[in-house]
Enzyme design. Sequence first.
Site, PDB file in Angstrom:
ATOM      1  N   SER A 156      -6.079  -1.829  55.010  1.00 35.34           N
ATOM      2  CA  SER A 156      -7.398  -2.204  54.469  1.00 35.34           C
ATOM      3  C   SER A 156      -7.310  -2.964  53.152  1.00 35.34           C
ATOM      4  O   SER A 156      -7.907  -2.569  52.151  1.00 35.34           O
ATOM      5  CB  SER A 156      -8.258  -0.954  54.289  1.00 35.34           C
ATOM      6  OG  SER A 156      -8.117  -0.099  55.384  1.00 35.34           O
ATOM      7  N   ARG A 171      -3.794 -10.319  48.151  1.00 35.01           N
ATOM      8  CA  ARG A 171      -3.808  -9.638  46.849  1.00 35.01           C
ATOM      9  C   ARG A 171      -4.028  -8.161  47.093  1.00 35.01           C
ATOM     10  O   ARG A 171      -4.613  -7.760  48.099  1.00 35.01           O
ATOM     11  CB  ARG A 171      -4.921 -10.185  45.956  1.00 35.01           C
ATOM     12  CG  ARG A 171      -6.301  -9.987  46.557  1.00 35.01           C
ATOM     13  CD  ARG A 171      -7.429 -10.582  45.744  1.00 35.01           C
ATOM     14  NE  ARG A 171      -8.698 -10.361  46.426  1.00 35.01           N
ATOM     15  CZ  ARG A 171      -9.150 -11.134  47.430  1.00 35.01           C
ATOM     16  NH1 ARG A 171      -8.442 -12.168  47.846  1.00 35.01           N
ATOM     17  NH2 ARG A 171     -10.299 -10.848  48.024  1.00 35.01           N
ATOM     18  N   ASP A 209     -10.294  -2.478  60.032  1.00 35.07           N
ATOM     19  CA  ASP A 209     -11.056  -1.295  60.469  1.00 35.07           C
ATOM     20  C   ASP A 209     -12.284  -1.626  61.321  1.00 35.07           C
ATOM     21  O   ASP A 209     -12.661  -0.847  62.205  1.00 35.07           O
ATOM     22  CB  ASP A 209     -11.416  -0.365  59.296  1.00 35.07           C
ATOM     23  CG  ASP A 209     -12.267  -1.047  58.245  1.00 35.07           C
ATOM     24  OD1 ASP A 209     -12.470  -2.270  58.329  1.00 35.07           O
ATOM     25  OD2 ASP A 209     -12.731  -0.336  57.335  1.00 35.07           O
TER      26      ASP A 209
END
Length: 505
Positions: A156, A171, A209
């Site tokens: 995630s 990042r 997700d």
Amino acid sequence: MTLVEEAQKVAREFDYPASELQRAIERFGEQMRDGLQRSGSTLSQIPTFVTAVPNGTEKGLYMAVDLGGTNFRVCSIQLHGNSTFSLTQSKVAIPRELMVAKTSKELFSFLAKQIEAFLKQHHEEHYEGHIRRRKTMSKGEGFKEEEIFNLGFTFSFPVQQNGINRGTLLRWTKGFDIADTVGKDVCALLQEEIDALHLPVRVAALVNDTVGTLMARSYTSPGKTGTLLGAIFGTGTNGAYVEKLSKIRKLTELNDVASYDTSTGEMIINTEWGSFDNEQAVLPTTPYDAGLDADSVNPGIQMFEKRVSGMFLGEILRRAVLSLVRNPSVPLFSDENSSLNDVHSTTNIADSSGLWRTWGLDTSFLSIAHGDESAGLRITRQALDKEYGITAASEEDAEAVKAIASAVGRRAARLSAVAIGAVVLNSEKLRESETEPVDVGVDGSLVEFYPGFEEYIREALREVPEIGEKGEKRIRIGIAKDGSGVGAALIALVAGKVNPPTEND
Ligand code: ADP
Ligand code: MG
């Protein structure tokens, strides 16, 4: 005006009429289409390389891991092939020092060790058998394909995906900071450490997700109809849906992509709809929304998410309630025995109360107040006292807070309907058939626990002329339980079919 009337006036600032909803749906559709043409659009519309949704007949034993912000979950999922599954899982907190480790290896070897421990504990026979065979062989290449677990990796953090099991980290977020991971393929990093431990596990898929939610719902939903959309209304909000390959024009421009199955003519797109209308051409904005955005770490970004999701609704309510507390002519939470003028000392609000602090009010409080049917709103008054240091709140105080909480929640649900409605209309499924349900899987604490969230969504969908009562009835919404585990397993399954392992695996 009485206190409750003043509160109702603030609540009305969150009204979101049908005409505005319609305008937003049109713009959402435009931004969806724009995102399919080019990169750098407001809606990212990220191709996921998953080209089919399950129908419930899928079978087999798969593994899934989920690296969220706080925990690392490892699970194995047995798909029974009749829309049901069994799931075994373990969860560990990620040690703080690993989140800011010097090298990727420290974090990823920790993750691989958790997978090893899980296999030893829950799949010992499988694991021991594999190790035994390796020891008796002169070379390590001899095990059979069926002995290898395909694993779906839910990750995630922002990644640029360039294949079903390939994606480079753009990042870190959520407190992670390991410099040498940025720009690397996170699946390869995990596979390296799994191989170092000689585990019979192949990282088969990188999973978002929302895509997991879509896949899980499609597997468990009743009947043969595949699911169109998976949507998250939790800390953040986002959705992934099934799009026609021919409409994903920018796919041809992406170089260095892995091959994908084109036989279904479809691919799941991760919309990243949290950034819908960052330009604010159609989003409703109150002074409380503007203040929240200005004080956020990313002003001007994720503007849709900032009006819809769990991370923000509590803060919107806090700011709206505070505006009444600070209004000297409104007696909210007022301490009648005080003669001082300072706001802090003329109210029943403790100095330490979250009400005075940015992010100090949790969205779960909206659910409590909005759902409160107790006599004299006792439950809301208790929560104000116990959780927010507001003593002796009157019934009128609680009623005022409830009115605003309900308005913030209802606007969030109506905005959610913009996203859902736009995706449904984009698919043309309501026109293609008269009877087939249009299936939507949802997940996240907000949609699960805010009372009536789905009904508010439905109410808004009925107000959209192109959907209407008839269309709304055909939209079937269901919670996707254990979405991240089951969804990742299903993507690993699909990946195994499309991208069979090479001899070196
Ligand atoms: P995640 O998004 O990390 O997967 P959740 O789906 O549980 O996790 O969402 C967490 C968010 O939901 C938090 O922002 C929290 O404030 C909010 N939340 C938690 N409980 C409730 C509730 N009962 N009603 C509404 N929102 C809730
Ligand atoms: Mg979640």
